[in-house]
Design a protein around this motif. Structure first.
Motif, PDB file in Angstrom:
ATOM      1  N   SER A 200       6.449  12.944  15.279  1.00 20.30           N
ATOM      2  CA  SER A 200       7.728  12.354  14.877  1.00 20.30           C
ATOM      3  C   SER A 200       7.881  12.193  13.366  1.00 20.30           C
ATOM      4  CB  SER A 200       7.911  10.993  15.549  1.00 20.30           C
ATOM      5  OG  SER A 200       6.860  10.102  15.189  1.00 20.30           O
ATOM      6  N   ARG A 201       6.854  12.496  12.595  1.00 17.18           N
ATOM      7  CA  ARG A 201       6.928  12.326  11.139  1.00 17.18           C
ATOM      8  C   ARG A 201       6.362  13.556  10.449  1.00 17.18           C
ATOM      9  NH1 ARG A 201       8.382  11.319   6.348  1.00 17.18           N
ATOM     10  NH2 ARG A 201       7.297   9.812   5.006  1.00 17.18           N
ATOM     11  N   THR A 202       7.120  14.111   9.514  1.00 11.54           N
ATOM     12  CA  THR A 202       6.664  15.242   8.713  1.00 11.54           C
ATOM     13  C   THR A 202       6.636  14.841   7.247  1.00 11.54           C
ATOM     14  OG1 THR A 202       7.515  16.870  10.287  1.00 11.54           O
ATOM     15  CG2 THR A 202       7.092  17.633   8.041  1.00 11.54           C
ATOM     16  N   ILE A 203       5.529  15.102   6.594  1.00  9.61           N
ATOM     17  CA  ILE A 203       5.349  14.776   5.178  1.00  9.61           C
ATOM     18  C   ILE A 203       5.133  16.072   4.407  1.00  9.61           C
ATOM     19  CG2 ILE A 203       3.839  13.631   3.503  1.00  9.61           C
ATOM     20  CD1 ILE A 203       3.252  11.514   5.613  1.00  9.61           C
ATOM     21  N   ARG A 233      -3.671  10.696  12.640  1.00 12.51           N
ATOM     22  CA  ARG A 233      -3.942  12.116  12.512  1.00 12.51           C
ATOM     23  C   ARG A 233      -2.658  12.883  12.226  1.00 12.51           C
ATOM     24  NH1 ARG A 233      -2.279  16.892  15.639  1.00 12.51           N
ATOM     25  NH2 ARG A 233      -4.093  18.165  16.088  1.00 12.51           N
ATOM     26  N   PHE A 234      -2.701  13.721  11.175  1.00 12.43           N
ATOM     27  CA  PHE A 234      -1.642  14.673  10.853  1.00 12.43           C
ATOM     28  C   PHE A 234      -2.254  16.076  10.834  1.00 12.43           C
ATOM     29  CE2 PHE A 234       0.632  10.964   9.734  1.00 12.43           C
ATOM     30  CZ  PHE A 234       1.974  11.293   9.564  1.00 12.43           C
ATOM     31  N   ALA A 235      -1.407  17.085  10.878  1.00 14.84           N
ATOM     32  CA  ALA A 235      -1.867  18.471  10.793  1.00 14.84           C
ATOM     33  C   ALA A 235      -0.738  19.329  10.247  1.00 14.84           C
ATOM     34  CB  ALA A 235      -2.325  18.982  12.151  1.00 14.84           C
ATOM     35  N   SER A 236      -1.095  20.499   9.736  1.00 17.63           N
ATOM     36  CA  SER A 236      -0.101  21.410   9.201  1.00 17.63           C
ATOM     37  C   SER A 236       0.831  21.886  10.318  1.00 17.63           C
ATOM     38  CB  SER A 236      -0.778  22.611   8.553  1.00 17.63           C
ATOM     39  OG  SER A 236       0.187  23.533   8.077  1.00 17.63           O
ATOM     40  N   LEU A 252      -2.275   3.131   7.607  1.00 14.60           N
ATOM     41  CA  LEU A 252      -1.260   2.078   7.515  1.00 14.60           C
ATOM     42  C   LEU A 252      -1.805   0.788   8.110  1.00 14.60           C
ATOM     43  CD1 LEU A 252       2.083   3.732   8.755  1.00 14.60           C
ATOM     44  CD2 LEU A 252       1.586   2.966   6.422  1.00 14.60           C
ATOM     45  N   PHE A 253      -1.497  -0.339   7.503  1.00 12.12           N
ATOM     46  CA  PHE A 253      -1.768  -1.629   8.131  1.00 12.12           C
ATOM     47  C   PHE A 253      -0.578  -2.019   9.004  1.00 12.12           C
ATOM     48  CE2 PHE A 253      -4.859  -2.313   4.621  1.00 12.12           C
ATOM     49  CZ  PHE A 253      -5.960  -2.659   5.406  1.00 12.12           C
ATOM     50  N   VAL A 254      -0.889  -2.534  10.186  1.00 14.55           N
ATOM     51  CA  VAL A 254       0.152  -3.038  11.081  1.00 14.55           C
ATOM     52  C   VAL A 254      -0.245  -4.441  11.535  1.00 14.55           C
ATOM     53  CG1 VAL A 254       0.854  -0.753  11.865  1.00 14.55           C
ATOM     54  CG2 VAL A 254      -0.894  -1.991  13.137  1.00 14.55           C
ATOM     55  N   ASP A 255       0.754  -5.258  11.823  1.00 13.84           N
ATOM     56  CA  ASP A 255       0.498  -6.645  12.219  1.00 13.84           C
ATOM     57  C   ASP A 255       0.232  -6.797  13.705  1.00 13.84           C
ATOM     58  OD1 ASP A 255       0.810  -7.628   9.618  1.00 13.84           O
ATOM     59  OD2 ASP A 255       2.988  -7.751   9.846  1.00 13.84           O
ATOM     60  N   ARG A 256       0.772  -5.879  14.504  1.00 12.84           N
ATOM     61  CA  ARG A 256       0.619  -5.973  15.958  1.00 12.84           C
ATOM     62  C   ARG A 256       0.335  -4.598  16.544  1.00 12.84           C
ATOM     63  NH1 ARG A 256       3.060 -10.725  18.335  1.00 12.84           N
ATOM     64  NH2 ARG A 256       3.007  -9.565  20.298  1.00 12.84           N
ATOM     65  N   ASN A 264       7.504   6.109   8.821  1.00 14.09           N
ATOM     66  CA  ASN A 264       8.175   6.373   7.546  1.00 14.09           C
ATOM     67  C   ASN A 264       7.573   5.555   6.409  1.00 14.09           C
ATOM     68  OD1 ASN A 264      10.019   8.284   8.535  1.00 14.09           O
ATOM     69  ND2 ASN A 264      11.414   6.682   9.245  1.00 14.09           N
ATOM     70  N   ARG A 265       6.832   4.522   6.743  1.00 13.09           N
ATOM     71  CA  ARG A 265       6.122   3.764   5.706  1.00 13.09           C
ATOM     72  C   ARG A 265       5.048   4.603   5.039  1.00 13.09           C
ATOM     73  NH1 ARG A 265       3.373  -0.602   8.703  1.00 13.09           N
ATOM     74  NH2 ARG A 265       2.467  -1.012   6.643  1.00 13.09           N
ATOM     75  N   LEU A 266       4.588   5.604   5.743  1.00 11.07           N
ATOM     76  CA  LEU A 266       3.518   6.460   5.233  1.00 11.07           C
ATOM     77  C   LEU A 266       4.135   7.564   4.383  1.00 11.07           C
ATOM     78  CD1 LEU A 266       0.452   6.857   5.369  1.00 11.07           C
ATOM     79  CD2 LEU A 266       0.799   8.288   7.375  1.00 11.07           C
TER      80      LEU A 266
END
Length: 514
Positions: A200-203, A233-236, A252-256, A264-266
């Protein structure tokens, strides 16, 4: 002549202000964070010593898959259950040649131990499979199987102390990804919210397009701050040069654990392989997974490096080995670059010979539990998994053999200063006594904050986890630096090893990072 410390390891330059030392917390030299100047400095990355040389697992599958070859992977977690007064391990088993459904090809098994050394299957010596419901009654669809997971034991929740993330694979309708799981006893698990959607996230970063989250995503429970560090984990999006998928790691740090993670924070991934012979990588190296845990004044973790090509002296092609990574804040990570005891840079846990000892050794695909090493007495106990055969083989024995292995390391013994001189940045402290973990001779000199005046000197001899440093006249550190500020200068002559120093006695804990 002293030189300014090169920023070759984990830390970015700290602020120019004095570094505050936490009492009772070991200060290590795995990175350059504490170092202001150095001369002829030599450091060594120390490998955990494998029980039985890595030739025999301490836990292995027997006939759980019948006549089909399989392996037991450390894709899980080890926790202490105070109600059972036992250590509990849940590990993942894999049978590449299983002729039945994927749900049976990948299984979770539970093991217990009274002392974190002697393990049995389940509670009675019989295999205990953890059954996971793959079906969603709302959509009337199912995942094909589960995959890597991690969990923690939350003593503050008497109803559901076991909490974790589990990956559900190949689930249509954007249902694949990490789900929150919870359990009263660690045996029967309930599925909660979908917290990360796969892909769901592409950087876009440094000319690469990297997509996540992926299957090998775990977390660490930072109990000091009551938060969780997600290791994602991400990959090309597509193979790059050398057919490398660029499997990479973000944090990423998460509270829960039971709420969706906003990926998107990353904005940037800290651990991305080069797909070339550069920066300690070989062209085929991929950062398949990583762990992260708080250790004393730092964050440390293992980095699983899988390589589809290239036969290395320490790992055959298609296999995976471990490097050591470090951080000062849990978010920004680097590999530890020093040569190990065998003179090989970066390699922390090497493979044995592939297929060795009748396919019982750790020669293949290495895996790692999400928890830190366990402190027992004067040792760190490090459990890892490994098949004996890697991935580049026919299905009937691909990723098979081996099991769960054990290795041991000196507390704080990840990296030692073996020679030369270092001077720290300005430090402040609240304690009184100074202790050194090391092997003498080690010379320590206390300087004023400006670094131009010696306040006291001492030399330690012999081997101890906590040499009490007595300065001239038997004075304590507080006696010679009464305002609680200083710099330290360490000189390590031939034969010496400096692992860490601590102000005031080290805290006694049962598990590193707890």
């Amino acid at each position: 002549m002293f030189v300014i410390a090169a920023r070759t390891a984990c830390a970015a330059d700290p602020p120019l202000t004095t570094i505050k030392l936490r009492s009772g917390e070991a200060q290590l030299f795995i990175d350059d964070y504490l170092i202001s100047q150095q001369k002829d400095l030599k450091r060594t990355l120390h490998q955990p010593k494998k029980d039985n040389g890595g030739n025999e697992p301490v836990i292995a599958l027997e006939d759980e898959f019948g006549e089909h070859k399989a392996t037991l992977e450390a894709n899980g977690t080890i926790v202490y259950d105070p109600r059972l007064k036992k250590w509990v391990m849940i590990a993942l088993s894999f049978c590449s040649s299983w002729p039945g459904p994927s749900a049976d090809r990948i299984r979770l098994y539970r093991f217990t131990s009274p002392d974190a050394i002697n393990w049995i299957k389940g509670d009675d010596g019989k295999p205990q499979r953890i059954e996971i419901d793959l079906y969603d009654p709302v959509s009337k669809t199912s995942a094909t199987n589960v995959d890597l997971w991690s969990f923690t034991y939350d003593e503050k929740d008497p109803q559901y102390p076991y909490k974790g993330w589990l990956h559900f694979a190949n689930w249509e309708g954007n249902r694949e990804g990490q789900y929150y799981m919870y359990s009263a006893d660690g045996i029967k698990w309930n599925r909660g919210p979908h917290v990360m959607v796969s892909g769901s996230r592409t950087i876009e970063q440094d000319g690469r397009r990297l997509n996540g989250s992926g299957d090998v995503t775990t977390f660490y429970h930072d109990k000091r701050e009551n938060r969780f560090l997600a290791c994602i984990r991400f990959a090309s999006v597509e193979n790059v040069e050398n057919e490398n998928r660029l499997r990479s790691r973000g944090f990423l740090f998460v509270d829960r654990l039971d709420q969706p993670v906003n990926l998107n924070r990353l904005q940037r991934l800290d651990l991305v392989p080069t797909a070339n012979e550069r920066n300690g990588d070989m062209p085929w190296d991929e950062y398949y997974s990583s762990t992260a845990w708080r250790y004393e004044s730092m964050w440390l973790g293992g980095l699983r490096v899988w390589h589809g090509g290239g036969d290395y002296p320490y790992s055959a092609n298609g296999c995976a080995f471990m490097k050591l990574v470090c951080s000062r804040d849990g978010l920004h990570w680097h590999k530890v670059p020093f040569a190990n005891d065998d003179g090989i840079p970066e390699v922390w846990v090497p493979n044995g010979k592939e297929g060795g000892n009748d396919a019982r050794n750790d020669g293949g695909y290495m895996t790692e539990f999400s928890n830190p090493p366990i402190r027992i007495g004067d040792e760190l106990i490090y459990y890892y998994g490994s098949s004996s055969w890697g991935k580049n083989h026919p299905r009937h024995y691909r990723v098979s053999g081996g099991g769960i292995f054990r290795a041991r390391l000196r507390p704080d013994g990840f990296v030692s200063v073996n020679g030369g001189t270092l001077t720290t940045r300005p430090l402040s402290f609240d304690g009184r006594e100074m202790y050194i973990n090391g092997v003498g001779p080690i010379e320590v000199e206390v300087l004023n904050v400006a670094g131009n005046q010696a306040l006291g000197k001492a030399t330690v001899q012999g081997d101890s986890l906590k040499h009490k440093v007595a300065f001239e006249g038997g004075k304590s550190l507080r006696d010679i630096a009464p305002d609680g500020t200083m710099r330290l200068r360490f000189t390590v002559p031939h034969g010496g090893r400096l692992y860490s120093f601590t102000i005031d006695p080290p805290m006694q804990v049962s598990s590193v990072g707890q």
